[in-house]
Design a protein around this motif. Structure first.
Motif, PDB file in Angstrom:
ATOM      1  N   GLN A 185       0.843  -1.193   0.000  1.00 42.19           N
ATOM      2  CA  GLN A 185       0.000   0.000   0.000  1.00 42.19           C
ATOM      3  C   GLN A 185       0.876   1.239   0.000  1.00 42.19           C
ATOM      4  OE1 GLN A 185      -1.922  -0.773   3.897  1.00 42.19           O
ATOM      5  NE2 GLN A 185      -1.260   1.275   4.451  1.00 42.19           N
ATOM      6  N   SER A 186       0.316   2.327  -0.467  1.00 39.59           N
ATOM      7  CA  SER A 186       1.033   3.595  -0.477  1.00 39.59           C
ATOM      8  C   SER A 186       0.659   4.393   0.760  1.00 39.59           C
ATOM      9  CB  SER A 186       0.709   4.388  -1.747  1.00 39.59           C
ATOM     10  OG  SER A 186      -0.688   4.536  -1.885  1.00 39.59           O
ATOM     11  N   VAL A 187       1.589   5.201   1.213  1.00 39.67           N
ATOM     12  CA  VAL A 187       1.375   6.039   2.383  1.00 39.67           C
ATOM     13  C   VAL A 187       1.488   7.486   1.936  1.00 39.67           C
ATOM     14  CG1 VAL A 187       2.187   6.634   4.694  1.00 39.67           C
ATOM     15  CG2 VAL A 187       2.384   4.282   3.857  1.00 39.67           C
ATOM     16  N   ASP A 188       0.437   8.249   2.138  1.00 38.11           N
ATOM     17  CA  ASP A 188       0.438   9.644   1.719  1.00 38.11           C
ATOM     18  C   ASP A 188       1.345  10.432   2.659  1.00 38.11           C
ATOM     19  OD1 ASP A 188      -2.028  11.746   0.316  1.00 38.11           O
ATOM     20  OD2 ASP A 188      -0.234  12.405   1.358  1.00 38.11           O
ATOM     21  N   PRO A 197      -3.611   5.772   5.710  1.00 37.83           N
ATOM     22  CA  PRO A 197      -3.182   4.394   5.450  1.00 37.83           C
ATOM     23  C   PRO A 197      -3.227   4.009   3.978  1.00 37.83           C
ATOM     24  CG  PRO A 197      -5.356   4.446   6.463  1.00 37.83           C
ATOM     25  CD  PRO A 197      -4.804   5.837   6.546  1.00 37.83           C
ATOM     26  N   PHE A 198      -4.127   4.618   3.217  1.00 33.99           N
ATOM     27  CA  PHE A 198      -4.189   4.356   1.787  1.00 33.99           C
ATOM     28  C   PHE A 198      -4.171   5.688   1.046  1.00 33.99           C
ATOM     29  CE2 PHE A 198      -6.158   0.701   3.740  1.00 33.99           C
ATOM     30  CZ  PHE A 198      -5.582  -0.356   3.062  1.00 33.99           C
ATOM     31  N   SER A 199      -3.547   5.700  -0.101  1.00 32.59           N
ATOM     32  CA  SER A 199      -3.540   6.929  -0.884  1.00 32.59           C
ATOM     33  C   SER A 199      -3.428   6.584  -2.347  1.00 32.59           C
ATOM     34  CB  SER A 199      -2.374   7.833  -0.471  1.00 32.59           C
ATOM     35  OG  SER A 199      -1.145   7.225  -0.778  1.00 32.59           O
ATOM     36  N   GLY A 200      -3.621   7.559  -3.191  1.00 30.79           N
ATOM     37  CA  GLY A 200      -3.536   7.301  -4.622  1.00 30.79           C
ATOM     38  C   GLY A 200      -3.671   8.603  -5.384  1.00 30.79           C
ATOM     39  N   ALA A 201      -4.043   8.526  -6.645  1.00 36.01           N
ATOM     40  CA  ALA A 201      -4.170   9.731  -7.462  1.00 36.01           C
ATOM     41  C   ALA A 201      -5.146   9.464  -8.586  1.00 36.01           C
ATOM     42  CB  ALA A 201      -2.804  10.118  -8.029  1.00 36.01           C
ATOM     43  N   GLU A 202      -5.634  10.520  -9.171  1.00 38.46           N
ATOM     44  CA  GLU A 202      -6.584  10.386 -10.267  1.00 38.46           C
ATOM     45  C   GLU A 202      -5.914   9.732 -11.471  1.00 38.46           C
ATOM     46  OE1 GLU A 202      -9.878  11.267 -10.302  1.00 38.46           O
ATOM     47  OE2 GLU A 202      -9.646  11.604  -8.152  1.00 38.46           O
ATOM     48  N   ALA A 252       0.996  -3.912   3.511  1.00 37.21           N
ATOM     49  CA  ALA A 252      -0.321  -3.434   3.918  1.00 37.21           C
ATOM     50  C   ALA A 252      -0.562  -3.603   5.415  1.00 37.21           C
ATOM     51  CB  ALA A 252      -1.400  -4.174   3.135  1.00 37.21           C
ATOM     52  N   ARG A 253      -1.232  -2.613   5.988  1.00 40.00           N
ATOM     53  CA  ARG A 253      -1.674  -2.660   7.376  1.00 40.00           C
ATOM     54  C   ARG A 253      -3.181  -2.437   7.403  1.00 40.00           C
ATOM     55  NH1 ARG A 253       3.089   0.997  10.278  1.00 40.00           N
ATOM     56  NH2 ARG A 253       4.839  -0.058   9.266  1.00 40.00           N
ATOM     57  N   TYR A 267      -6.428   0.971  11.046  1.00 43.71           N
ATOM     58  CA  TYR A 267      -6.039   1.596  12.305  1.00 43.71           C
ATOM     59  C   TYR A 267      -4.527   1.740  12.416  1.00 43.71           C
ATOM     60  CZ  TYR A 267     -10.846   0.320  13.313  1.00 43.71           C
ATOM     61  OH  TYR A 267     -12.204   0.177  13.246  1.00 43.71           O
ATOM     62  N   GLU A 268      -3.829   1.590  11.280  1.00 44.68           N
ATOM     63  CA  GLU A 268      -2.382   1.759  11.215  1.00 44.68           C
ATOM     64  C   GLU A 268      -1.643   0.681  11.995  1.00 44.68           C
ATOM     65  OE1 GLU A 268      -0.266   4.564   9.706  1.00 44.68           O
ATOM     66  OE2 GLU A 268      -1.974   3.999   8.507  1.00 44.68           O
ATOM     67  N   LYS A 269      -2.290  -0.461  12.214  1.00 47.57           N
ATOM     68  CA  LYS A 269      -1.642  -1.571  12.905  1.00 47.57           C
ATOM     69  C   LYS A 269      -1.386  -2.695  11.917  1.00 47.57           C
ATOM     70  CE  LYS A 269      -4.053  -0.545  17.238  1.00 47.57           C
ATOM     71  NZ  LYS A 269      -4.996  -1.057  18.261  1.00 47.57           N
ATOM     72  N   LYS A 270      -0.431  -3.540  12.204  1.00 50.35           N
ATOM     73  CA  LYS A 270      -0.242  -4.727  11.390  1.00 50.35           C
ATOM     74  C   LYS A 270      -1.477  -5.598  11.518  1.00 50.35           C
ATOM     75  CE  LYS A 270       4.783  -4.754  11.616  1.00 50.35           C
ATOM     76  NZ  LYS A 270       5.996  -5.495  12.006  1.00 50.35           N
ATOM     77  N   MET A 271      -1.839  -6.260  10.436  1.00 56.06           N
ATOM     78  CA  MET A 271      -3.146  -6.915  10.363  1.00 56.06           C
ATOM     79  C   MET A 271      -3.357  -7.955  11.461  1.00 56.06           C
ATOM     80  SD  MET A 271      -3.552  -7.303   6.268  1.00 56.06           S
ATOM     81  CE  MET A 271      -3.709  -5.868   5.229  1.00 56.06           C
ATOM     82  N   THR A 272      -2.421  -8.868  11.617  1.00 53.77           N
ATOM     83  CA  THR A 272      -2.560  -9.930  12.595  1.00 53.77           C
ATOM     84  C   THR A 272      -1.226 -10.626  12.770  1.00 53.77           C
ATOM     85  OG1 THR A 272      -3.542 -12.100  13.031  1.00 53.77           O
ATOM     86  CG2 THR A 272      -3.403 -11.426  10.738  1.00 53.77           C
ATOM     87  N   ASN A 273      -1.022 -11.231  13.880  1.00 55.89           N
ATOM     88  CA  ASN A 273       0.221 -11.965  14.117  1.00 55.89           C
ATOM     89  C   ASN A 273       0.314 -13.236  13.292  1.00 55.89           C
ATOM     90  OD1 ASN A 273       1.152 -10.091  15.985  1.00 55.89           O
ATOM     91  ND2 ASN A 273       0.107 -11.093  17.693  1.00 55.89           N
TER      92      ASN A 273
END
Length: 266
Positions: A18-21, A27-32, A51-52, A55-61
């Motif tokens: 994922q991209s970080v603005d 947590p997600f970003s992009g452009a037209e 990807a996270r 809530y900006e946390k790692k998905m799961t252990n």
């Protein structure tokens, strides 16, 4: 001719970038989407990571945050704007192998990916065109259409539809068209038949011989239909009743469509 469905494997490893603005750290970003299809200016301003969650946390252990060779994403353009583009993220050694293959129109962008805290590694975003029209001979291809309301299927034999424009402008606007027999008039090692890219035997061998990690590769006619239900044409295989032909070599060579599993045979 054997082809294989390709997707980023989902299991032990995180399979998406994922991209970080950098301006507001969303947590997600992009452009037209832009018609130039060159996202160099946009990508150079973005940071990327595994990807996270929202809530900006790692998905799961249960997942490992380690470097692998092949990821989905990042989502650079909004879904409804990316009709002819698809993005994967690949390691340098995976790019070296891709350079040996014949791919549809594509572009690589060098980036760094944050794998974990303090671990930033070089990768490439692969932007690849999933519109097969430039490579297809419509006169040698056939199609089917599914009515959106009644789910009724209409078949269009070879030669009935002669261009992408005709396909997208069927008289009945309530019909959604699909490729039934897609004829590609040049050698390609990657071919898109919605919703996946299909890769050649050469591609599969290269990836396996070089130990590429992160790919799920399934034979074309062994891809199960979603939720155990038959596909639009009544086959229990996702691509049952459909065919890809590359320079006269067909995925149906040596096969009998009557042997494919259908709902009424179960």
């Amino acid at each position: 001719m054997k082809l294989y469905k390709l997707k980023a494997a989902f299991g032990t490893f995180i399979n998406r970038i994922q991209s970080v603005d950098s301006s507001n750290n969303l947590p997600f970003s992009g452009a037209e989407y832009n018609d130039q299809k060159d996202f160099t200016a946009i990508i150079s301003k973005l940071q990327f990571r595994l990807a996270r969650d929202v809530y900006e946390k790692k998905m799961t252990n249960d997942f490992l945050y380690e470097a692998i060779d092949f990821y989905n994403g990042p989502l650079i353009v909004k879904l409804n704007q990316s009709k002819t583009l698809q993005f994967f993220t690949v390691s340098p050694r995976c790019k070296t192998l891709l350079d040996q293959l014949k791919l549809p129109e594509h572009r690589f962008y060098p980036i760094f990916v944050q794998i974990d805290n303090g671990i930033d590694l070089p990768y490439y975003i692969l932007q690849i065109n999933n519109n097969m029209t430039p490579y297809m001979d419509y006169n040698k291809s056939s199609f089917y259409g599914r009515k959106l309301k009644t789910k009724e299927i209409s078949l269009y034999k070879k030669g009935e539809i002669k261009s992408e424009e005709e396909l997208l402008n069927l008289p009945d606007q309530n019909i959604f068209p699909y490729d039934c027999s897609m004829y590609i008039d040049q050698e390609l090692d990657w071919v898109y038949m919605a919703p996946f890219f299909m890769i050649s035997e050469k591609s599969k061998q290269l990836f396996e011989e070089n130990g590429i990690v992160g790919m799920e590769i399934t034979p074309f006619y062994e891809v199960e239909s979603d939720y155990g239900k038959p596909n639009d044409l009544g086959f229990l295989n996702e691509f049952g009743g459909r065919e890809i032909i590359i320079n006269g070599k067909s995925t149906m060579d040596g096969l009998d469509i009557n042997n494919f599993p259908t709902a009424d045979k179960e």
